[in-house]
Design a protein around this motif. Structure first.
Motif, PDB file in Angstrom:
ATOM      1  N   THR A   6       0.926  -1.056  -0.315  1.00  0.00           N
ATOM      2  CA  THR A   6       0.150  -0.107  -0.085  1.00  0.00           C
ATOM      3  C   THR A   6       0.946   1.369  -0.054  1.00  0.00           C
ATOM      4  OG1 THR A   6      -0.027   0.096   2.388  1.00  0.00           O
ATOM      5  CG2 THR A   6      -1.901  -1.005   1.213  1.00  0.00           C
ATOM      6  N   LYS A   7       0.366   2.555  -0.455  1.00  0.00           N
ATOM      7  CA  LYS A   7       1.241   3.634  -0.226  1.00  0.00           C
ATOM      8  C   LYS A   7       1.556   4.012   1.185  1.00  0.00           C
ATOM      9  CE  LYS A   7      -2.336   7.159  -0.805  1.00  0.00           C
ATOM     10  NZ  LYS A   7      -2.857   8.516  -1.564  1.00  0.00           N
ATOM     11  N   THR A   8       0.788   3.376   2.110  1.00  0.00           N
ATOM     12  CA  THR A   8       1.144   3.510   3.569  1.00  0.00           C
ATOM     13  C   THR A   8       2.513   2.876   3.648  1.00  0.00           C
ATOM     14  OG1 THR A   8      -1.061   4.006   4.379  1.00  0.00           O
ATOM     15  CG2 THR A   8       0.572   3.302   5.807  1.00  0.00           C
ATOM     16  N   THR A  40      -3.483   5.001  11.790  1.00  0.00           N
ATOM     17  CA  THR A  40      -3.969   5.691  10.638  1.00  0.00           C
ATOM     18  C   THR A  40      -5.068   6.569  10.942  1.00  0.00           C
ATOM     19  OG1 THR A  40      -5.430   3.703  10.193  1.00  0.00           O
ATOM     20  CG2 THR A  40      -3.218   3.800   9.098  1.00  0.00           C
ATOM     21  N   ASN A  41      -5.338   7.343  10.088  1.00  0.00           N
ATOM     22  CA  ASN A  41      -6.599   8.255  10.165  1.00  0.00           C
ATOM     23  C   ASN A  41      -6.787   8.829  11.644  1.00  0.00           C
ATOM     24  OD1 ASN A  41      -7.238   7.734   7.511  1.00  0.00           O
ATOM     25  ND2 ASN A  41      -8.199   5.985   8.267  1.00  0.00           N
ATOM     26  N   THR A  48      -7.262  15.587   9.813  1.00  0.00           N
ATOM     27  CA  THR A  48      -7.134  14.112   9.934  1.00  0.00           C
ATOM     28  C   THR A  48      -5.762  13.881   9.122  1.00  0.00           C
ATOM     29  OG1 THR A  48      -9.344  13.693   9.836  1.00  0.00           O
ATOM     30  CG2 THR A  48      -8.222  12.047   9.139  1.00  0.00           C
ATOM     31  N   VAL A  49      -4.879  13.094   9.820  1.00  0.00           N
ATOM     32  CA  VAL A  49      -3.605  12.668   9.189  1.00  0.00           C
ATOM     33  C   VAL A  49      -3.806  11.418   8.661  1.00  0.00           C
ATOM     34  CG1 VAL A  49      -2.412  14.529  10.247  1.00  0.00           C
ATOM     35  CG2 VAL A  49      -2.368  12.256  11.226  1.00  0.00           C
ATOM     36  N   ASP A  50      -2.824  10.770   7.496  1.00  0.00           N
ATOM     37  CA  ASP A  50      -3.133   9.448   7.386  1.00  0.00           C
ATOM     38  C   ASP A  50      -2.149   8.569   8.038  1.00  0.00           C
ATOM     39  OD1 ASP A  50      -4.825   9.778   4.670  1.00  0.00           O
ATOM     40  OD2 ASP A  50      -3.232  11.236   4.331  1.00  0.00           O
ATOM     41  N   ILE A  51      -1.042   8.987   8.569  1.00  0.00           N
ATOM     42  CA  ILE A  51      -0.227   8.188   9.264  1.00  0.00           C
ATOM     43  C   ILE A  51       0.579   8.859  10.689  1.00  0.00           C
ATOM     44  CG2 ILE A  51       1.973   6.340   9.179  1.00  0.00           C
ATOM     45  CD1 ILE A  51       1.667   6.541   6.177  1.00  0.00           C
ATOM     46  N   LYS A  63       0.710  12.981   5.764  1.00  0.00           N
ATOM     47  CA  LYS A  63      -0.454  13.246   5.091  1.00  0.00           C
ATOM     48  C   LYS A  63      -0.217  13.185   3.635  1.00  0.00           C
ATOM     49  CE  LYS A  63      -4.473  15.588   4.871  1.00  0.00           C
ATOM     50  NZ  LYS A  63      -5.750  15.221   5.554  1.00  0.00           N
ATOM     51  N   PHE A  64      -1.315  12.549   2.980  1.00  0.00           N
ATOM     52  CA  PHE A  64      -1.510  12.297   1.532  1.00  0.00           C
ATOM     53  C   PHE A  64      -2.188  13.500   0.879  1.00  0.00           C
ATOM     54  CE2 PHE A  64      -0.303   8.089   2.883  1.00  0.00           C
ATOM     55  CZ  PHE A  64       0.991   7.809   1.991  1.00  0.00           C
TER      56      PHE A  64
END
Length: 135
Positions: A6-8, A40-41, A48-51, A63-64
Motif C-alpha cells: 500500500t502507499k502507507t 492511521t486516520n 485528519t492525518v493519514d499516518i 499526510k497524503f
C-alpha cells in the motif's frame, strides 16, 4: 522503488531508510516482515492525518494530498501547531504542488509557516517519490 503493498507501507518503508528515529523502532532484528508500529486516520488539531508513528522525539506524521497550495499547507500546519503535540517530523506527500510552491519563492514560503517541527514536501510519483522540500 520502495517496497510495500500500500502507499502507507511504501512511504513508511522508504522513510525508515532515511530517518534513524524510525529505523530504531524496528530494532536490531531486521527480520523480514517486521513493520513499523503506526496508527492511521488520526485527528490532530482538527486535521485528519493519514499516518502517525510515535517516536522518542515525537510523532512522525504523514499526510497524503492530491493537490497542494501554500494556503493548504498553511492551514494544515496551523492546525497541527495548535494541537500542542510533540511532533518530530511531518511529511506532506502529494501528486501535485502548485506553481508558487515549485518556484524560487519556496524557501521564503516555508519560513512564513513558522513551524516548530520539520516539514518535508514530497512528490508521489508512479515509480516512487521525489523531494520538493526537505527541512
Amino acid at each position: 522503488i520502495p517496497d510495500g503493498a500500500t502507499k502507507t507501507e511504501k512511504i513508511l518503508n522508504h522513510s525508515s531508510l532515511v530517518f534513524p528515529e524510525l529505523r530504531s523502532l524496528l530494532g536490531r532484528d531486521k527480520s523480514e516482515g517486521k513493520k513499523l508500529p503506526y496508527k492511521t486516520n488520526q485527528t490532530i488539531g482538527g486535521e485528519t492525518v493519514d499516518i502517525v508513528v510515535a517516536t522518542k522525539k515525537g510523532d512522525f506524521i504523514v499526510k497524503f494530498f492530491d493537490d497542494v497550495s501554500f494556503k493548504t499547507l498553511d492551514s494544515f500546519a496551523q492546525a497541527l501547531s495548535k494541537s500542542n503535540k510533540q511532533i518530530f517530523r511531518v511529511l506532506c506527500v502529494a501528486k501535485n504542488y502548485d506553481e508558487e510552491l515549485q518556484s524560487n519563492q519556496l524557501s521564503s514560503l516555508m519560513q512564513k509557516l513558522s513551524l516548530k517541527y520539520n516539514m518535508d514536501l514530497i512528490f508521489e510519483e508512479d515509480q516512487g517519490y521525489s523531494m520538493l522540500w526537505i527541512n
